[in-house]
Design an enzyme around this catalytic site. Structure first.
Site, PDB file in Angstrom:
ATOM      1  N   CYS A  71      78.867  15.955  52.510  1.00 18.97           N
ATOM      2  CA  CYS A  71      78.774  17.394  52.786  1.00 18.97           C
ATOM      3  C   CYS A  71      80.189  17.964  52.763  1.00 18.97           C
ATOM      4  O   CYS A  71      81.018  17.605  53.598  1.00 18.97           O
ATOM      5  CB  CYS A  71      78.114  17.630  54.145  1.00 18.97           C
ATOM      6  SG  CYS A  71      78.050  19.368  54.631  1.00 18.97           S
ATOM      7  N   ASN A 128      69.948  19.061  45.390  1.00 21.36           N
ATOM      8  CA  ASN A 128      70.211  20.423  45.809  1.00 21.36           C
ATOM      9  C   ASN A 128      70.157  21.328  44.585  1.00 21.36           C
ATOM     10  O   ASN A 128      70.459  20.890  43.464  1.00 21.36           O
ATOM     11  CB  ASN A 128      71.583  20.507  46.469  1.00 21.36           C
ATOM     12  CG  ASN A 128      71.725  19.539  47.625  1.00 21.36           C
ATOM     13  OD1 ASN A 128      71.165  19.731  48.688  1.00 21.36           O
ATOM     14  ND2 ASN A 128      72.476  18.461  47.409  1.00 21.36           N
ATOM     15  N   CYS A 154      77.258  26.002  50.619  1.00 23.22           N
ATOM     16  CA  CYS A 154      77.194  24.555  50.406  1.00 23.22           C
ATOM     17  C   CYS A 154      78.462  24.125  49.677  1.00 23.22           C
ATOM     18  O   CYS A 154      78.715  24.561  48.545  1.00 23.22           O
ATOM     19  CB  CYS A 154      75.959  24.182  49.590  1.00 23.22           C
ATOM     20  SG  CYS A 154      75.851  22.415  49.189  1.00 23.22           S
TER      21      CYS A 154
END
Length: 257
Positions: A74, A169, A197
């Site tokens: 992430c 994603n 993101c």
């Protein structure tokens, strides 16, 4: 058991950060992770991040999605944990830490964190989309009508329909000019649109360059939660020296009883 935590966000992508150097948090307790991330009955977050010891580097980053399951890298969470480590007095200027996709380095300039991402060896350009792994898998679609897209519905259809249970994603992108792109992202594990993101905007920047929408290697990505920058070096095949740059903000501290 009482668990101290700090709530963070990086351009609206929010996280629960926990100093787990004393091993107070059980990695296998997916129910607890999901409970803390629950927006109605918990702290509320897109994910939970543990800061842990590493024998060689400054610390280890362990990331969980909001559903309680361990996940891939992430980017915004990586920037937030660097800021968190700085607030704990673990790091100052230059930072080295281990994450699920390998070693990362970062620099700190106040609340602005520049995070070096993993090299990207290749990117797939298919009919109507690109696919890249920037630490997490990302599907990138360029569109002229980003504001009218139902990100949750269309993103879920691609996430499950094209990539199966493991998923990917999904990023919807509209070009503003040669250096600016608007991005909206559906994140697996959250199973909804998020405000931002980090690995997603990184994928968008590289896909924009590879699709010849720009010849610039320092791009600005406008997300619902704010502005991020991505700079990189083109290797001809793949990309190196990829950096994700933007703010990381501590919102509040608390104790989970």
């Amino acid at each position: 058991m009482s668990i101290p935590f700090t709530k963070y966000h990086g351009t609206g992508n929010d996280f629960v950060l926990i100093d787990n150097r004393q091993d107070v948090f059980n990695h296998n307790d997916t129910a607890l992770v999901a409970a803390m991330c629950n927006r109605r009955f918990g702290v509320g977050a897109d994910g939970l991040i543990l800061l842990e010891h590493h024998s060689e580097y400054d610390f280890t980053m362990v990331y969980f999605n909001a559903d309680g399951n361990p996940s891939s890298m992430c980017g915004n969470g990586g920037r937030c944990i660097v800021h968190f480590a700085n607030q704990l007095g673990i790091v100052q200027g230059d930072v080295r830490f281990m994450a699920v996709d390998g070693l990362h380095t970062a620099t700190i300039d106040g609340d602005i964190i520049s995070l070096k991402m993993a090299d990207v060896k290749s990117a797939k350009i298919a009919d109507g989309y690109s696919f890249l792994d920037t630490g997490s898998p990302h599907h990138v679609i360029f569109t002229e009508q980003i504001d009218s897209i139902d990100v949750k519905t269309q993103g879920a259809a691609i996430r499950y329909g094209l990539y199966g249970e493991q998923g990917a994603n999904v990023n919807f992108v509209q070009q503003i000019d040669v250096t600016n792109f608007k991005v909206r992202t559906y994140e697996r594990g959250v199973e909804d649109e998020t405000y931002s993101c980090g690995t997603g905007v990184t994928a968008v920047a590289l896909a924009a360059f590879q699709n010849k929408l720009t010849d610039k290697t320092n791009l600005k990505l406008h997300t619902p939660g704010g502005l991020l920058s991505v700079r990189f070096k083109d290797k001809g095949v793949g990309f190196t020296n990829v950096h994700l740059i933007g703010p990381a903000m501590a919102v509040y501290t608390g104790v989970w009883e």
